[in-house]
Design an enzyme around this catalytic site. Structure first.
Site, mmCIF file in Angstrom:
data_model
loop_
_atom_site.group_PDB
_atom_site.id
_atom_site.type_symbol
_atom_site.label_atom_id
_atom_site.label_comp_id
_atom_site.label_asym_id
_atom_site.label_seq_id
_atom_site.Cartn_x
_atom_site.Cartn_y
_atom_site.Cartn_z
ATOM 1 N N LYS A 574 36.414 70.759 32.235
ATOM 2 C CA LYS A 574 37.625 70.187 32.859
ATOM 3 C C LYS A 574 37.362 68.979 33.735
ATOM 4 O O LYS A 574 38.293 68.315 34.175
ATOM 5 C CB LYS A 574 38.265 71.250 33.775
ATOM 6 C CG LYS A 574 39.066 72.289 33.079
ATOM 7 C CD LYS A 574 39.773 73.180 34.089
ATOM 8 C CE LYS A 574 38.904 74.311 34.586
ATOM 9 N NZ LYS A 574 38.497 75.313 33.628
ATOM 10 N N GLU A 662 34.467 83.645 37.734
ATOM 11 C CA GLU A 662 33.271 82.810 37.800
ATOM 12 C C GLU A 662 32.182 83.626 38.490
ATOM 13 O O GLU A 662 32.495 84.550 39.246
ATOM 14 C CB GLU A 662 33.559 81.558 38.643
ATOM 15 C CG GLU A 662 34.616 80.619 38.075
ATOM 16 C CD GLU A 662 34.154 79.910 36.808
ATOM 17 O OE1 GLU A 662 32.956 79.590 36.705
ATOM 18 O OE2 GLU A 662 34.995 79.707 35.913
ATOM 19 N N LYS A 677 43.751 72.589 36.551
ATOM 20 C CA LYS A 677 44.511 72.781 35.316
ATOM 21 C C LYS A 677 45.928 72.214 35.465
ATOM 22 O O LYS A 677 46.455 71.586 34.541
ATOM 23 C CB LYS A 677 44.581 74.266 34.972
ATOM 24 C CG LYS A 677 43.243 74.827 34.495
ATOM 25 C CD LYS A 677 43.336 76.336 34.371
ATOM 26 C CE LYS A 677 42.031 76.929 33.856
ATOM 27 N NZ LYS A 677 41.998 78.382 34.021
#
Ligand code: ADP
Ligand code: ASP
Ligand code: MG
Length: 811
Positions: A574, A662, A677
């Site tokens: 990302k 994570e 996002k």
């Protein structure tokens, strides 16, 4: 009667000469055979001559090797000792001559044209005598019949004299007659040659004078191919060519037939076939004047010439002045400089020509001399020479009156970043030629070949960074799906490069995806991500795609230079798309301008198609006015798992242990991942947003996230168990549930944080670690478009990356 010409490789070894014998024995009619020198001998002869002229004593060992090669083949062809001796005696004069002329050249340190032609023709004199004995053929000395004179620095055939002499031979021809190719003589009787590759021409001259029914060129490939098979492994044999097509293709570099060969056959309407000595059963290529049925392809073949320079003369003072091109070409002709291609824009302020590179300085001098006055007056402002260029030509008679050919051609090379320097298309529309950098030849030929001949399947060249869970799952998918992709999508994905943190593995021909990671561990070449990038750019392969399955900022930093080099980028990382708006925008713009792809569908919602539907809406002219989404699978898992007996701190541990979060759960709990996002969704929806514009309420208060270590955080987070449970209970009583969501409004305001939703809200039922996106647009106003599903995990992410890769191929 048939003429059969066998090239160097066809007679390269005793075994091959035996194949030739089989081919000859299968002929019913009278045959005339033309042979080249044994494979590689002409090159060696020229090398020996050059060494001798340079005073390099090595020439003698080169000569010795040439002699030995012939002695060995005689020994191997003739088992009978007496016959062997006979053949040795027969070729002795050639060996003597070779020794004495090269010695002479060595002594006087000068290689005249006359000596060079004598030496380089010795190969055909030797091969023809040996093969004639082996085949029991009647031997004729071509030098007696093929006569030449010199024009523009080259030997040209005196057609009239040659034809007359050859006609006198006709009555003397036997059932099997044999002539050496390539060699000839001038009026004075000096040895001359017909130019490199000239044996084909010898055969054609004989065919024309003897009125043969057919001229067969036997070589080492199945026929005239769509491109040079040594460059394009997927080139295939062309069944039929017109004389004109064969002429154009050979003129522009298809070495399989020497260009002057076509004319004598064409004038006498003698068909030519190209056949493979090593595969005599295949039909080969027929070249003749017949019209084709059914409708043939528009493009027949592609060829290319290397070692050329592009010379451009430009200046405002050339516009409208007559005689400039005449003087230009006359000055080049006077210096015996051969012009391969000419291109002049209708504005007339520049003329570009292509010439052989070793003539470029001579050409510059000639032009400077001719246009001295114009150069002094600045009417001509300069002569520019670009070296290391190449000419590529596509040829086909059916291009005539067919639109779109050059569109397809230049679109496919342009998309792959091959710059075109000059273009020429004859009014005959038989050939479009253009000039590119020599280093781009292979790439250009590949893409053109793919666009014109191989619409039946396309090929992607893949470079992957990241061999973690997503990367390895992706490789498994590529390995498992390759057959299906070929059958159903007509797509071949070749893994060319794989890089991990410490090193890389590269293979031009592609490697096995199922064992690539294993091999990378065993035999990687050390190098950084930047080294990997440089190698990708240097390889310069057509249809290259770079795939990033890492989460590294260093990898994200190379996208721009890859896109600049026309390499598409597919990424699960990302970082690039959620960094500054200007970085994101530049990457997108570069991809668009270059006609390549930058895909990152898995950045949001893993395998869920979210970005593509948004792109489709925007592209169709719709305007996205509002977005609401749950974009963190981890946080959704946490809120869905909380209960009376499962407090927040325990659920966080569970999420971490199950691999839903994570490795450091604080990354999820801070909300940063959701912010990134949301930023990507907002940008793809047409809003120019920076990270600072997103108002974020972390999942847990900031002071907890700021604690110095993970251990401390995990200890302290227990303090939040009670308040969280309280909040949950309160919501429950009101018939609501907690969700960590993101919202974008039409003013471009973005908010990320914890919210409570009631039964009527689509988020209410969002189970487990699922994601959801609601899109309100001008068209989807009352009822938003809903995209919902499994939004995390290596499997679905790898599947999403794979889908992006396939999309690159399909556009
Ligand atoms: P020979 O020694 O038989 O005369 P050449 O080496 O002169 O053979 O010519 C055959 C070679 O031409 C092939 O091996 C191939 O590499 C090359 N070639 C270049 N372009 C083409 C093409 N379009 N079709 C077939 N061969 C080609
Ligand atoms: N032996 C010569 C050459 O190598 C001629 C030929 O093969 O056609 O150029
Ligand atoms: Mg040849």
């Amino acid at each position: 009667m048939k003429i059969l010409k066998f090239g160097g490789t066809s007679v390269g070894s005793a075994d091959n000469i035996r194949r030739v014998k089989d081919i000859i024995q299968n002929q019913n009619n009278r045959v005339v055979i033309v042979v080249s020198a044994l494979g590689g001998i002409t090159d060696r002869l020229i090398k020996a001559a050059t060494l001798a002229a340079e005073g390099d004593g090595q020439y003698a060992s080169e000569v010795k090797q040439i002699v030995e090669i012939h002695q060995d083949s005689i020994k191997s062809l003739f088992s009978d000792e007496q016959k062997q001796q006979e053949v040795f005696d027969m070729v002795a004069p050639e060996f003597d001559e070779l020794n004495s002329i090269t010695k002479g050249v060595f002594l006087i340190r000068e290689l005249s044209r006359k000596s060079l032609e004598s030496i380089s023709g010795i190969g055909e004199r030797l091969s023809s005598k040996i093969i004639a004995s082996f085949l029991n053929a009647k031997w004729f000395d071509s030098r007696k019949y093929i006569k030449t004179y010199v024009e523009y620095g080259r030997s040209q055939v005196d057609l009239e004299a040659t034809n007359k002499l050859l006609l006198e031979v006709v009555p003397k021809l036997d059932k099997i007659s044999l002539f050496p190719g390539f060699i000839s003589s001038n009026k004075k009787g000096d040895n001359t040659t017909l130019g490199r590759g000239g044996s084909d021409y010898t055969a054609s001259l004989l065919a024309a004078s003897f009125d043969a029914d057919m001229l067969e060129i036997w070589t080492d490939v199945n026929g005239f191919m769509t491109a040079d098979p040594k460059v394009i492994s997927r080139a295939y044999c062309i069944e039929h060519l017109s004389y004109a097509e064969a002429m154009e293709l050979s003129h522009f570099g298809a070495k399989v037939i020497y260009p002057p060969t076509i004319l004598p056959a064409y004038q006498k309407k003698i068909p030519i076939t190209i056949k493979n000595t090593f595969n005599p059963e295949t039909p080969g290529t027929l070249i003749d004047g017949q019209k084709e049925t059914p409708k043939p392809r528009q493009i027949k073949g592609i060829s290319s010439i290397k070692n050329v320079s592009l010379l451009t003369v430009h200046g405002m003072g050339m516009v409208g002045v007559s005689g400039i091109s005449m003087r230009l070409f006359a000055s080049l002709a006077a210096e015996e400089i051969n012009v391969i291609l000419i291109s002049q824009a209708s504005s007339e302020n520049s003329i570009s020509i292509v010439i052989e590179s070793d003539q470029s300085e001579k050409a510059r001098k000639a032009i400077e001399k001719e246009f001295k006055r114009e150069l002094d007056d600045r009417h001509i402002s300069g002569i520019v020479i670009d070296d290391q260029m190449a000419v590529v030509a596509i040829v086909g008679e059916n291009m005539k009156h067919t639109t779109g050919m050059s569109g397809l051609l230049f679109n496919s090379v342009g998309k792959n970043g091959v710059n075109v320097y000059a273009i020429a298309q004859g009014a005959s529309e038989l050939n479009i030629s253009f000039v590119i950098k020599e280093r781009d030849i292979k790439k250009a030929l590949n893409v053109i070949h793919e666009s014109f001949f191989l619409s039946d399947y396309s090929r992607l060249n893949l470079f992957l960074v990241g061999k973690g869970t997503v990367g390895s799952k992706l490789l498994n998918k590529i390995a498992a799906q390759s057959e299906k992709l070929m059958n159903e999508n007509r797509l071949k994905i070749r893994l060319i490069g794989l890089a991990g943190r410490k090193g890389m593995l590269l293979n031009n021909e592609g490697m096995d995806a199922s064992t690539a990671i294993e091999n990378l561990e065993k035999e990687s070449i050390p190098g950084t991500v930047e080294d990997f990038r440089d190698r990708i750019i240097d390889m310069n392969l057509a249809n290259s795609v770079f795939v990033d399955c890492s989460a590294s900022g260093e990898v994200a930093a190379i996208y721009q230079s890859l896109l600049d080099a026309n390499v598409s980028v597919v990424t699960a990382n990302k970082i690039a798309s959620s960094s500054s708006y200007s970085t994101y925008k530049k990457l997108k713009d570069t991809a668009r301008e270059k006609g390549i792809r930058f895909f990152f569908e898995t950045n949001v919602g893993a395998g869920l198609p979210i970005i593509a539907p948004i792109n489709d809406l925007v592209r169709s002219g719709d305007k996205i006015v509002r977005l609401e989404a749950v974009l963190s699978g981890t946080l959704n898992y946490i809120v869905n798992t909380l209960s009376e007996d499962k407090p927040l701190s325990e659920v966080i541990i569970e999420a971490k242990e199950k691999g839903f979060s994570e490795p450091d759960p604080r990354v999820d709990l801070s909300g940063t991942d959701v912010v990134r996002k949301s930023l990507i969704l907002a940008r793809e929806s047409g809003y120019n947003l920076e990270e600072a514009d997103v108002q974020v309420e972390p999942f847990v208060p900031q002071e907890y996230l700021d604690l110095p270590s993970l251990e401390e955080f995990m200890r302290k987070v227990k303090e939040l168990d009670a308040p969280f449970e309280e909040r949950r209970q309160k919501a429950l009583k009101e018939g609501k549930r907690l969700r960590y969501g993101a919202r974008l409004t039409s003013e471009g305001k973005a908010v990320v944080g914890l919210m409570e939703v009631d039964r009527t809200h689509p988020f209410y039922d969002l189970e487990g670690s699922n994601n959801i996106v609601l899109i309100w647009s001008e068209h989807y106003f009352e009822h938003p478009m809903q995209i919902k599903g499994y939004g995390a995990g290596a499997d679905v992410t790898a599947a999403g990356v794979f889908a992006d890769i396939i999309k690159v191929a399909n556009v």
